[in-house]
Design an enzyme around this catalytic site. Sequence first.
Site, PDB file in Angstrom:
ATOM      1  N   GLY A   1       0.822  -1.209   0.000  1.00 18.37           N
ATOM      2  CA  GLY A   1       0.000   0.000   0.000  1.00 18.37           C
ATOM      3  C   GLY A   1       0.849   1.249   0.000  1.00 18.37           C
TER       4      GLY A   1
ATOM      5  CB  ALA B   1       4.303   2.933  -4.195  1.00 18.71           C
TER       6      ALA B   1
ATOM      7  CB  ILE C   1       9.055   4.397   4.018  1.00 22.67           C
ATOM      8  CG1 ILE C   1       9.739   3.217   4.706  1.00 22.67           C
ATOM      9  CG2 ILE C   1       9.978   5.603   3.996  1.00 22.67           C
ATOM     10  CD1 ILE C   1      11.003   2.747   4.043  1.00 22.67           C
TER      11      ILE C   1
ATOM     12  CE  LYS D   1       9.721  21.591  -3.446  1.00 22.78           C
ATOM     13  NZ  LYS D   1      10.085  20.167  -3.595  1.00 22.78           N
TER      14      LYS D   1
ATOM     15  CB  VAL E   1       2.645 -11.397   0.197  1.00 20.26           C
ATOM     16  CG1 VAL E   1       3.212 -12.427  -0.778  1.00 20.26           C
ATOM     17  CG2 VAL E   1       1.448 -10.688  -0.417  1.00 20.26           C
TER      18      VAL E   1
ATOM     19  CG  LEU F   1      10.516   3.330  -1.389  1.00 22.05           C
ATOM     20  CD1 LEU F   1      10.397   3.197   0.122  1.00 22.05           C
ATOM     21  CD2 LEU F   1      11.577   4.364  -1.748  1.00 22.05           C
TER      22      LEU F   1
ATOM     23  CB  THR G   1      12.348  12.995  -7.979  1.00 20.52           C
ATOM     24  OG1 THR G   1      13.434  12.398  -7.241  1.00 20.52           O
ATOM     25  CG2 THR G   1      12.825  14.306  -8.573  1.00 20.52           C
TER      26      THR G   1
END
Length: 521
Positions: free
Chosen positions: A17, A20, A55, A88, A195, A342, A353
């Site tokens: 989850g 991403a 994260i 920003k 999993v 990641l 980014t």
Amino acid sequence: MTTTNPNAIRKIVIVGGGSAGWISAAMLSHYFQKGAHQEGNCQVELIESEEIGTIGVGESTIPPFLQLIASLGLDEREFIQATQASFKLGIRFEDWKTKGDHYYHPFGAIGGPIGPHEFYQCWLRAKANGHPSNLQDFAPGTAMADQWKFMLPFMAQRTLISGAAYALHIDARLVAKFLREFAEARGVTRTEGIVTEVVTRADGGVAKVILKDGREVEGDLFIDCSGFRALLIGKTLETPYIDWSDMLLCDRAVVVQTQNVGDPHPFTVSAAEDAGWRWRIPLQHRAGNGYVFCSKYLSDDEARATLVKNLQGEALMNPMFIPFKTGMRQQLWNKNVVAVGLSGGFIEPLESTALHLIYRGMDFLLRFFPDRDCDPALAAEYNRRMTADYEEIRDFIVLHYCTSQRRDTPFWKAVGEAPIPESLKERIALFKAHGALREGVDQMFRNPSWQSVMEGMGVRPRRYQQLVDTVPYEVIAQTLDQSAPMLASQVAGLPSHGEFLAKQCPAPPPETVVAPFKTVA
């Protein structure tokens, strides 16, 4: 379900989850979950576990991230309020060139063309003639950021401010929550579970995953959003990882959230430290803080102490550490597995980014969307385009390091000896010649970005392009003399960033403040 293509993908499984996973789910649901019986539809199932922390340090974005909001048909104001976001205008870099020095990398334009010529080239000619101006005097993003002012560029048409661009500071956990609601409302199934086993097909692709409680989830296409664990792309398919840690020396980060003190500034702060760099990202009701460092030159205790010493506002959590290895998978799309986030790669967040790479990964997947056979030609083109993105970001980040004049600590001495990618060496050589920049298709960082960092780090071309001499110098000088004070005057009349947020898109105070992720060993 009926379909005109008997080989069409009928089931997509997202493993993991966080930002991403839910960005991936939201984008897929926007295309495929219009209705249960729609022609060409397919199921999307996301597997995640609340036992596994995510994260959540991706709290700063770049302007293209707004394309995600627009492409999903979301109301930007509603998104800002729901994610506690602030605006920003760019990044303020402190102590990077030398200690005590600072500069801005603004979003949007710097000046405007003078005749047929790019502003930067005209400014170079003016500098060669002794003009006293600084490049950022003509950047509306910098002018607003430096005064902590803000206005949406489209609300300032027929002014110099309209040339600015903006991104958002966001709460990554709230973004995931917001997009989860969006995706589930469009038919995405969320499955709670861990999993524990991956079953492969005869061709080596993934057939199904087995959860801790024995449930099995089959799929035609798998999106690996399992973070650094890389369960599918790494552990199962054993896709090699290209290590860039020789070029980018930092390998660890410590992060903490704090209460805001005063108005939030409309820019990200990136301050160079003895063994890396420190960030501050203010949202509407709190701020994210972190120190990215090289563990070879700094201990965890020292990094934590440096971060805590520089905090503004009360800490809302205990500092957390994140180890990482800079680089990317040799293939982000391997067989029927696509790595997003990641699991596919990591580059330190110096230019914010990470979330954009998630969006790009899914955007390219939708462009090259396969059948169940996952034609290798589609995967090859996807990998080529995504590799170009990762390498462009890598080069842009390395640029900040390799142009630094600091050699005052062991870390910065090592930075000065680190290898530089050949592609970046070529970019710098081209720029130093006549200020020319290599531009490709779909590049993230346009000319003003490279020009801002080069100038901020003391890299200036040997001369301007000769064709600029076809413009009378008086025209160039007059344009500069008029536009800088005009921009400053226009910015002076704007509301502060805090005032703009309070009036246009105030976010309610968060009910509870939750640590953005669990400790990563």
